[in-house]
Design an enzyme around this catalytic site. Structure first.
Site: not given
Length: 303
Positions: A181, A201, A203-204, A212, A242, A244
């Protein structure tokens, strides 16, 4: 180390909050394979001047995890791709990604994340996935040497993406248990000053991205130590940023907290004696001037 301003002269940082707010207000609701819908935006940038502190978020306290995140990066740098190798670096949270069901369905040994995983790509990059004797290409030492030899070259780039290891289509599984990711790196030298650009690429943003940010800020300090170029800026691009749906209530609280100045992350005296990228460890980094908002418990983690 970076030329940090005194703590009381650092401006409060809202970059992370601004990203959360952008996703919250303008994100598109999308389905995900994790089974939870998400709000997502296509492409977001955060930019941090190191003079005003290291990009360790202050919207909630993550001080207890920073060292673990850096330890994980050190594992990647040293080629870790099995659960045992990760545990040797103090990383005990990878079990969910190397279950017997995940490994056996991809033709991998128990506990093996596969030849498309971070560690293999960082340390042993190769498209020859089935030759255990192929040492591949160790990307970071070459990136560092290129910066030293050719600082104007603009090609000090690293990628965690081995295309054929990550190939998927109907009925075809990839050769790794999780697609990388993060970890696309471009190091640039402007007038003997180091700017580190990290492309991600996916990312939560409430859970994964803060770790990160800490990891690749630490990488900037490693590169500074090994090249002599002062680390002055960290830039973080996220292509699929994003939140959730079951994280939204936590994000709404984070957005309401007052922006605070960022802390100091620096090498210890032992860290300043390291001369090989593979020899860095989590305990070579010290976090100080960290005065965040309280920790936030219970934010869902989706794997």
């Amino acid at each position: 180390m970076p030329t940090y301003l005194p703590f009381d002269e650092r401006r409060p940082s809202s970059q992370y909050q601004d990203m959360l707010r952008t996703i919250r207000e303008t994100g598109v609701q999308v389905e995900t394979k994790q089974g939870e819908t998400a709000l997502a935006v296509a492409g977001h940038q955060m930019r941090f001047s190191m003079a005003h502190g290291a990009p360790i978020i202050t919207e909630r306290s993550i001080g207890g995890f920073v060292s673990k995140a850096i330890g994980e990066l050190c594992a990647f740098i040293n080629g870790a791709r099995t659960l045992d190798e990760f545990r040797a670096f103090g990383c005990d949270w990878w079990d969910a990604w190397a279950t017997p069901a995940k490994t056996s369905s991809r033709g991998l040994a128990d506990g093996d994340l596969g030849p498309g995983s971070y560690g293999h790509a960082f340390r042993n990059f190769t498209t020859n996935l089935d030759d255990p004797d192929d040492p591949g290409f160790d990307q970071l030492p070459h990136l560092i040497q290129k910066l030293k030899d050719l600082p104007l070259d603009r090609t000090a780039v690293m990628s965690p993406w081995i295309p054929n290891a990550n190939h998927r289509e109907a009925g075809v599984k990839s050769r790794n248990t999780i697609a990388p990711c993060h970890g696309w790196i471009h190091a640039l030298v402007f007038n003997d000053k180091l700017h580190l650009i990290h492309n991600q690429r996916s990312g939560d943003t409430p859970i994964g991205v803060p770790s990160n940010m800490a990891q690749y800020t630490a990488l900037g300090l490693m590169i500074e130590q090994l090249t002599g170029y002062e680390f002055v800026e960290y830039v973080h691009w996220i292509q699929y940023a994003h939140i959730y749906s079951n994280q939204v209530e936590f994000v709404d609280e984070l957005i309401e907290r007052d922006p605070l100045p960022l802390p100091t992350l620096e090498l210890t005296e032992a860290g300043k004696r390291v001369t090989d990228i593979h020899d860095f460890r989590a305990d070579h980094f010290a976090l100080s001037d960290y005065h965040p908002h309280p920790a936030m418990r219970g934010i869902p983690v989706l794997t």
